[in-house]
Each structure stands twice: as structure tokens, then as C-alpha cells.
Design a protein around this motif. Structure first.
Motif, PDB file in Angstrom:
ATOM      1  N   CYS A  97      81.228  76.581  -5.544  1.00 45.96           N
ATOM      2  CA  CYS A  97      80.577  76.584  -6.851  1.00 45.96           C
ATOM      3  C   CYS A  97      81.500  77.261  -7.859  1.00 45.96           C
ATOM      4  O   CYS A  97      82.002  78.366  -7.587  1.00 45.96           O
ATOM      5  CB  CYS A  97      79.230  77.305  -6.766  1.00 45.96           C
ATOM      6  SG  CYS A  97      78.407  77.507  -8.347  1.00 45.96           S
TER       7      CYS A  97
ATOM      8  N   THR B  66      79.824  71.729  -5.153  1.00 44.13           N
ATOM      9  CA  THR B  66      80.098  70.733  -4.113  1.00 44.13           C
ATOM     10  C   THR B  66      79.580  71.268  -2.783  1.00 44.13           C
ATOM     11  O   THR B  66      79.799  72.430  -2.442  1.00 44.13           O
ATOM     12  CB  THR B  66      81.601  70.441  -4.000  1.00 44.13           C
ATOM     13  OG1 THR B  66      82.299  71.646  -3.663  1.00 44.13           O
ATOM     14  CG2 THR B  66      82.130  69.891  -5.312  1.00 44.13           C
ATOM     15  N   GLN B  67      78.879  70.402  -2.053  1.00 44.53           N
ATOM     16  CA  GLN B  67      78.353  70.742  -0.744  1.00 44.53           C
ATOM     17  C   GLN B  67      78.789  69.682   0.267  1.00 44.53           C
ATOM     18  O   GLN B  67      78.743  68.482  -0.031  1.00 44.53           O
ATOM     19  CB  GLN B  67      76.827  70.841  -0.764  1.00 44.53           C
ATOM     20  CG  GLN B  67      76.305  72.018  -1.566  1.00 44.53           C
ATOM     21  CD  GLN B  67      74.796  72.126  -1.505  1.00 44.53           C
ATOM     22  OE1 GLN B  67      74.094  71.172  -1.197  1.00 44.53           O
ATOM     23  NE2 GLN B  67      74.271  73.307  -1.793  1.00 44.53           N
ATOM     24  N   TRP B  68      79.204  70.134   1.435  1.00 44.43           N
ATOM     25  CA  TRP B  68      79.683  69.232   2.475  1.00 44.43           C
ATOM     26  C   TRP B  68      79.212  69.741   3.825  1.00 44.43           C
ATOM     27  O   TRP B  68      79.334  70.923   4.134  1.00 44.43           O
ATOM     28  CB  TRP B  68      81.206  69.153   2.443  1.00 44.43           C
ATOM     29  CG  TRP B  68      81.798  68.282   3.517  1.00 44.43           C
ATOM     30  CD1 TRP B  68      81.753  66.923   3.590  1.00 44.43           C
ATOM     31  CD2 TRP B  68      82.536  68.718   4.667  1.00 44.43           C
ATOM     32  NE1 TRP B  68      82.417  66.491   4.713  1.00 44.43           N
ATOM     33  CE2 TRP B  68      82.905  67.570   5.388  1.00 44.43           C
ATOM     34  CE3 TRP B  68      82.918  69.973   5.143  1.00 44.43           C
ATOM     35  CZ2 TRP B  68      83.635  67.635   6.577  1.00 44.43           C
ATOM     36  CZ3 TRP B  68      83.642  70.057   6.325  1.00 44.43           C
ATOM     37  CH2 TRP B  68      83.995  68.889   7.016  1.00 44.43           C
TER      38      TRP B  68
ATOM     39  N   VAL C 127      79.802  73.229 -11.680  1.00 40.48           N
ATOM     40  CA  VAL C 127      80.049  72.211 -10.660  1.00 40.48           C
ATOM     41  C   VAL C 127      79.823  72.837  -9.291  1.00 40.48           C
ATOM     42  O   VAL C 127      80.355  73.916  -8.995  1.00 40.48           O
ATOM     43  CB  VAL C 127      81.478  71.644 -10.752  1.00 40.48           C
ATOM     44  CG1 VAL C 127      81.703  70.587  -9.669  1.00 40.48           C
ATOM     45  CG2 VAL C 127      81.727  71.041 -12.133  1.00 40.48           C
TER      46      VAL C 127
ATOM     47  N   GLU D 181      80.149  75.271   0.873  1.00 39.80           N
ATOM     48  CA  GLU D 181      79.738  75.065  -0.514  1.00 39.80           C
ATOM     49  C   GLU D 181      80.723  75.775  -1.428  1.00 39.80           C
ATOM     50  O   GLU D 181      81.099  76.930  -1.181  1.00 39.80           O
ATOM     51  CB  GLU D 181      78.329  75.597  -0.744  1.00 39.80           C
ATOM     52  CG  GLU D 181      77.874  75.528  -2.196  1.00 39.80           C
ATOM     53  CD  GLU D 181      76.533  76.203  -2.417  1.00 39.80           C
ATOM     54  OE1 GLU D 181      75.506  75.538  -2.212  1.00 39.80           O
ATOM     55  OE2 GLU D 181      76.522  77.393  -2.775  1.00 39.80           O
TER      56      GLU D 181
ATOM     57  N   TYR E 150      77.849  64.556   1.890  1.00 48.40           N
ATOM     58  CA  TYR E 150      78.634  65.136   0.802  1.00 48.40           C
ATOM     59  C   TYR E 150      77.872  64.954  -0.492  1.00 48.40           C
ATOM     60  O   TYR E 150      77.251  63.907  -0.738  1.00 48.40           O
ATOM     61  CB  TYR E 150      79.994  64.457   0.708  1.00 48.40           C
ATOM     62  CG  TYR E 150      80.838  64.946  -0.452  1.00 48.40           C
ATOM     63  CD1 TYR E 150      81.524  66.145  -0.380  1.00 48.40           C
ATOM     64  CD2 TYR E 150      80.930  64.209  -1.630  1.00 48.40           C
ATOM     65  CE1 TYR E 150      82.281  66.604  -1.445  1.00 48.40           C
ATOM     66  CE2 TYR E 150      81.681  64.650  -2.695  1.00 48.40           C
ATOM     67  CZ  TYR E 150      82.360  65.848  -2.595  1.00 48.40           C
ATOM     68  OH  TYR E 150      83.113  66.291  -3.656  1.00 48.40           O
ATOM     69  N   SER E 151      77.903  65.992  -1.329  1.00 45.38           N
ATOM     70  CA  SER E 151      77.253  65.908  -2.634  1.00 45.38           C
ATOM     71  C   SER E 151      78.029  66.746  -3.639  1.00 45.38           C
ATOM     72  O   SER E 151      78.635  67.762  -3.287  1.00 45.38           O
ATOM     73  CB  SER E 151      75.802  66.397  -2.559  1.00 45.38           C
ATOM     74  OG  SER E 151      75.747  67.785  -2.324  1.00 45.38           O
ATOM     75  N   ILE E 152      77.990  66.314  -4.869  1.00 47.63           N
ATOM     76  CA  ILE E 152      78.587  67.050  -5.978  1.00 47.63           C
ATOM     77  C   ILE E 152      77.571  67.086  -7.110  1.00 47.63           C
ATOM     78  O   ILE E 152      76.965  66.066  -7.457  1.00 47.63           O
ATOM     79  CB  ILE E 152      79.920  66.411  -6.433  1.00 47.63           C
ATOM     80  CG1 ILE E 152      80.509  67.195  -7.606  1.00 47.63           C
ATOM     81  CG2 ILE E 152      79.755  64.942  -6.768  1.00 47.63           C
ATOM     82  CD1 ILE E 152      81.913  66.771  -7.970  1.00 47.63           C
ATOM     83  N   THR E 153      77.353  68.278  -7.659  1.00 46.21           N
ATOM     84  CA  THR E 153      76.345  68.497  -8.685  1.00 46.21           C
ATOM     85  C   THR E 153      77.014  69.048  -9.933  1.00 46.21           C
ATOM     86  O   THR E 153      77.779  70.021  -9.861  1.00 46.21           O
ATOM     87  CB  THR E 153      75.272  69.487  -8.195  1.00 46.21           C
ATOM     88  OG1 THR E 153      74.687  69.000  -6.998  1.00 46.21           O
ATOM     89  CG2 THR E 153      74.193  69.671  -9.247  1.00 46.21           C
ATOM     90  N   CYS E 154      76.700  68.438 -11.071  1.00 47.65           N
ATOM     91  CA  CYS E 154      77.190  68.900 -12.373  1.00 47.65           C
ATOM     92  C   CYS E 154      75.975  69.213 -13.234  1.00 47.65           C
ATOM     93  O   CYS E 154      75.094  68.363 -13.393  1.00 47.65           O
ATOM     94  CB  CYS E 154      78.065  67.842 -13.040  1.00 47.65           C
ATOM     95  SG  CYS E 154      79.521  67.359 -12.086  1.00 47.65           S
TER      96      CYS E 154
END
Length: 322
Positions: free
Chosen positions: A191, A174-176, A172, A189, A156-160
Motif C-alpha cells: 500500500c 495491491t494484494q496477491w 494504491v 499486500e 490478484y487485485s489492485i485498488t485505486c
């Protein structure tokens, strides 16, 4: 009969040794380490297939990578003509797809005047934070924060991210990715831009089936659909096929690529597609050994591209790692 103490001890020791030979031997304890599940992140779902395709360019280029200090690297790139990637038969439907996933904590300077700083930090709860700040000039910048967390069966990742310190560009992603079985995994994903109106998110769904010698993967999103097939015929021979369909253009493109490695360190990549385009790249690494046990690499790269108008274009470049 005389009783001798030493003789009695000798007889008893011999009798005990005989009994020990009759007893079963103690088995050695064998510790089997638990098998670690190989996790694939969402932005790596098509990595094997897309890495087979060559990135053709035209003109001449020179790229120099130099390590100035321990954590400071200098990248210089000089182009003559159109020394850049001019054609791709596939698109990137996922965030940060085909980009390096693990960048060293360092300061990177390039000849265009940009400075990129990367910082890592481990947070309680199994999270990993990566902060990347890129400054192009006095008024152009880009800041990105990524939080990653891995478990036994999922990533799991979250990018800002934000550009030019403008809140309207706040984004924002989010990838899972979840491994359902050892061979099959699926992910999604999402976005969106919270300050945009209306805040309509972009959603992409991916699936991947992996075997030791081949991989099947697909992604569907609002931008289009993509299916990839990767096959490893030998340790030095790989073949991949990509079927790409864009929702805007409505065209379906089928492309096939081959990647061949040679014993002298050379690599050849060839591709053709259904739009009558094709090309190849050939590269060879020349190693220089220095007295202080350091190895320098000089990479020679040649490129040829046939575009839709059936024009043949050439490119040549040097990649120096000094």
C-alpha cells in the motif's frame, strides 16, 4: 429338406445374438470433472476466525434495509445512546478486511445522507472491474476502482482510491495470494500513496494453512503481528483464538471466542481476552411469510460488554429486512 428363407433368417439372428452375449459388455464412459481449487483472497485470510468473535455494542439501535427499486436500496439506522461497536480485541492489518467482498451492482442510500453507487464490468484478459463511488454530502466523496484477476492458483487485485477529489489522497493497494499446496497459501499486500513524500510503502505478509476442520493464519506488517486459530468442532459449534501484538502499544493480547448455533435459528457468540474484557451477543431471526412468496426477516439482537474497568454495559437492537 425344404429351405425356408424366414427360418434361415431366424437361425442366423439367434446365432448372432448368442455371440453378442459372449462378447464383453461395453464399459460406460465416466467423465470426471476437474477439481476446482478453492481460492482464498488476501483480505479473507482470517475470515473464519474473526467471524466467530461478537461485535458488541451498547445502547439501542434500529436498522431497516428496504429495496425501493430493482437496483436501489435504502438503509436506515437509528441509534439511542452509544449504539455502535465499542470494543474489539483484534485489529485489521489488511485492506478491506472483514468487509463484504461482493456487493451487488446497485445504488445504496442511507439515513445519514450518503449515496453509494457500485458498477461492475468484465474486461478482456480475465480482469473484473468494480467501481464504487460514495457521496456523503456536497463536499465529501470517495471514489474507488478495483481490478481483480483470478488464475488457477492465485488471486490478484489492485485498488485505486481517492477522497474528496483531492490528488494528495490518491492511494494504491495491491494484494496477491498464491496457493502453494492445496492446504497452504501465502500472500502479500503493498500500500502506498504515489503523491506523498516520501512515498514509503506499507508491506504486509500473510500465510494460511487450512484443513477441513481447522485453519491457521497469520499476518505481519508495520502495524503489528497477528495469529489466528479456527476450529470447527461440530456443524453448529465453532471456536477461535486470536493473538494480536501492536508495534505502537507493544502489548500482546490473547482472545478466545465461541460461536454456537441452535436449531430454532438463534446464535450465541461469546469472547474473553487477556485484558479482562469479555462480552457476548445473542440474536434470533423471526421470519414473516407474505402471500407473494416473499420472506421478511426481523432480527433481534442483544449485546453485553464488560470493559477494562469491569463495567457491564448492555445493548439491544432490531434489524429489519423489508
Amino acid at each position: 429338406m425344404d429351405l425356408n428363407e424366414d427360418k434361415i433368417k431366424e437361425e442366423v439372428s439367434s446365432f448372432v445374438s448368442s455371440l453378442q452375449r459372449l462378447l464383453p459388455k461395453k464399459k460406460e464412459l465416466i467423465y470426471v470433472e476437474p477439481v476446482k481449487t478453492k481460492l482464498t483472497r488476501l483480505n479473507e485470510v482470517h475470515s473464519e476466525a474473526k467471524s466467530v468473535f461478537p461485535m458488541c455494542f451498547t445502547g439501542a439501535r434500529l436498522i431497516i434495509l428496504r429495496e425501493v427499486l430493482d437496483k436501489v436500496k435504502l438503509v436506515q439506522q437509528y441509534n439511542y445512546g452509544k449504539a455502535k461497536e465499542t470494543y474489539k480485541c483484534f485489529t485489521h492489518l489488511l485492506h478491506k478486511e472483514m468487509e463484504p467482498k461482493s456487493t451487488d451492482e446497485a445504488l445504496l442510500l442511507d439515513s445519514a445522507g450518503s449515496a453509494t453507487a457500485t458498477y461492475y464490468e468484465d474486461i478482456d484478459g480475465g480482469y473484473k472491474m468494480r467501481l464504487t463511488s460514495k457521496i456523503r454530502d456536497l463536499i465529501s466523496s470517495e471514489t474507488e476502482i478495483i481490478l481483480d484477476k483470478d488464475s488457477s492458483n492465485s488471486c490478484y487485485s489492485i485498488t485505486c482510491s481517492m477522497k474528496d477529489v483531492d490528488p494528495n489522497t490518491f492511494r494504491v493497494v495491491t494484494q496477491w495470494m498464491y496457493k502453494i499446496t492445496p492446504e497452504f497459501c501465502a500472500g502479500t499486500e503493498v500500500c502506498f500513496e504515489p503523491l506523498a513524500y516520501p512515498p514509503t510503502p506499507d508491506v504486509a505478509v500473510s500465510a494460511r494453512y487450512e484443513r477441513p476442520s481447522f485453519t491457521l493464519s497469520s499476518t505481519i506488517s508495520r502495524a503489528g503481528f497477528q495469529a489466528c486459530i479456527f476450529k470447527q468442532f461440530a456443524p453448529d459449534l465453532r471456536i477461535a483464538t486470536i493473538v494480536n501484538e501492536g508495534n505502537i502499544s507493544g502489548k500482546t493480547t490473547v482472545a478466545v471466542a465461541l460461536h454456537k448455533k441452535y436449531q430454532n435459528g438463534s446464535e450465541l457468540k461469546i469472547f474473553v481476552d487477556s485484558q479482562q474484557c469479555g462480552g457476548f451477543t445473542f440474536q434470533k431471526d423471526v421470519l414473516f411469510y407474505e402471500p407473494h412468496n416473499e420472506t421478511r426477516v426481523l432480527r433481534l439482537v442483544g449485546s453485553t460488554l464488560i470493559d477494562r474497568q469491569r463495567r457491564v454495559k448492555f445493548g439491544f437492537g432490531f434489524d429489519l429486512d423489508f
